[in-house]
Scaffold this motif. Structure first.
Motif, mmCIF file in Angstrom:
data_model
loop_
_atom_site.group_PDB
_atom_site.id
_atom_site.type_symbol
_atom_site.label_atom_id
_atom_site.label_comp_id
_atom_site.label_asym_id
_atom_site.label_seq_id
_atom_site.Cartn_x
_atom_site.Cartn_y
_atom_site.Cartn_z
ATOM 1 N N TRP A 144 0.814 -1.168 -0.107
ATOM 2 C CA TRP A 144 0.142 -0.069 0.255
ATOM 3 C C TRP A 144 0.662 1.521 0.077
ATOM 4 C CZ3 TRP A 144 -4.964 -0.403 -1.366
ATOM 5 C CH2 TRP A 144 -5.831 -1.178 -1.299
ATOM 6 N N ASP A 145 2.120 1.073 0.742
ATOM 7 C CA ASP A 145 2.588 2.624 1.176
ATOM 8 C C ASP A 145 2.985 2.371 -0.339
ATOM 9 O OD1 ASP A 145 2.819 3.309 3.850
ATOM 10 O OD2 ASP A 145 4.308 2.010 4.033
ATOM 11 N N ASN A 148 0.994 4.435 -2.331
ATOM 12 C CA ASN A 148 0.026 5.830 -2.788
ATOM 13 C C ASN A 148 1.635 6.606 -3.335
ATOM 14 O OD1 ASN A 148 -1.558 7.749 -0.814
ATOM 15 N ND2 ASN A 148 -0.551 7.349 0.881
ATOM 16 N N LYS A 167 -8.692 4.824 -1.734
ATOM 17 C CA LYS A 167 -8.179 5.699 -1.693
ATOM 18 C C LYS A 167 -8.257 6.115 -0.821
ATOM 19 C CE LYS A 167 -11.233 7.621 -5.278
ATOM 20 N NZ LYS A 167 -13.232 8.882 -5.498
ATOM 21 N N ALA A 170 -4.722 4.633 -0.004
ATOM 22 C CA ALA A 170 -3.870 4.689 -1.381
ATOM 23 C C ALA A 170 -4.050 6.080 -1.808
ATOM 24 C CB ALA A 170 -3.406 4.288 -2.833
ATOM 25 N N LYS A 172 -2.953 9.233 -1.628
ATOM 26 C CA LYS A 172 -2.033 10.958 -3.024
ATOM 27 C C LYS A 172 -1.640 9.689 -4.036
ATOM 28 C CE LYS A 172 1.690 11.094 1.365
ATOM 29 N NZ LYS A 172 2.459 11.168 1.320
ATOM 30 N N ALA A 173 -2.631 8.348 -4.285
ATOM 31 C CA ALA A 173 -2.799 7.990 -5.944
ATOM 32 C C ALA A 173 -3.578 8.748 -6.600
ATOM 33 C CB ALA A 173 -2.906 5.954 -5.643
#
Length: 280
Positions: A144-145, A148, A167, A170, A172-173
């Motif tokens: 996930w990091d 993201n 959402k 992540a 920032k994606a």
């Protein structure tokens, strides 16, 4: 005189049996016990969930096998073998079919606030892990990091639990939301998105139907999952606690996971894509 009448009434009532409390009755339990039949919902052509085998004419799927397992254990509780019958339903009508008691149980749907108001939602009966499918040329990480990041483009279906989860995990994606999985497949194929976000069942289904579009199925770590609950009518006061205990026991002992893996094999899915830590 009034005291005499009261004493006479009290003496008369002593020998009478207590009337049953109607609020403790469970029409679903009582009907199943008296008829020896439990009616479960079934959605036609819901691959993995429920479908009719064209060769045998029999219902198959994890929802079907969950109902059969519940019926077997409930029959032991009632001291009789229960017959299982399946009534066709759909996602638009399943709540009404439960409320009208056309069906006794539906073993798998998200426990939304709206459904909690309409039904007793039991569970989760099982968990569906979130998964991702990367495009052939995508260069993305598996955690996930790593997902993201502003340069990662994630496609999910609009308004679903999957969209909300990706959402949340992540933020920032770049999130591309579309109305159908077929549109998401095209978005990944065309390079508009790097990965498809879905749940484990959808990932296996899409990987089977579009193997040339995606590179792999993976489960972003740490693994996240959404629970699916069973729905029964609000008045099922006796069935609800029994079914709650049943779900807790069989999730813990791994038998629900076995139901899923067996059904996946029947459907022709590659269960090698499901790591041991995905427990259902």
């Amino acid at each position: 005189m009034r005291l005499t009448i009261r004493l006479m009434l009290a003496a008369t009532c002593v020998g009478l049996p207590l009337m049953p409390d109607a609020t403790l009755a469970d029409p679903v339990w009582d009907r199943i016990e008296s008829t020896g039949t439990i009616t479960c919902g079934a959605i036609p052509n819901d691959k993995i969930g429920s479908w009719v085998d064209s060769a045998t004419g029999q219902w198959e799927g994890y929802e079907i096998d969950l109902c059969r397992a519940i019926a077997a254990d409930l029959g032991k509780e009632m001291g009789k073998e229960l017959k299982v019958q399946f009534q066709e339903t759909g996602w638009k009508t399943v709540v009404l079919d439960l409320q009208s008691q056309k069906i006794d149980i539906w073993p798998g749907m998200s426990a939304t606030e709206q459904r909690k108001q309409a039904l007793n939602m039991i569970g989760p009966m099982y968990d569906l892990a979130f998964c991702a499918m990367d495009g052939k040329t995508a260069k993305v990480g598996k955690t996930w990091d790593e997902l993201n990041a502003p340069d990662v483009r994630i496609a999910t279906v609009t308004g679903t639990s999957v969209e909300a989860a990706f959402k949340r995990m992540a933020p920032k994606a770049q999130h591309v939301t579309l109305s159908e999985y077929s549109e998401i497949t095209l978005a990944v194929q065309s390079g508009r998105a790097d990965i498809m976000g879905a749940d484990v069942l959808r990932c296996l289904n899409v990987m089977q139907s579009a193997p040339n579009v995606f590179n792999s199925v993976f489960f972003p770590t740490p693994i996240e999952a959404m629970g699916s609950s069973a729905g029964v009518v609000k008045s099922a006061d006796k069935l609800t606690p029994w079914l709650t205990d049943w779900a807790t026991t069989h999730k813990a002992d791994g038998s629900i996971r076995e139901i899923f893996l067996n059904v996946m094999k029947k459907a022709g899915y590659d269960i090698g894509n499901v790591p041991p830590e995905v427990q259902f």
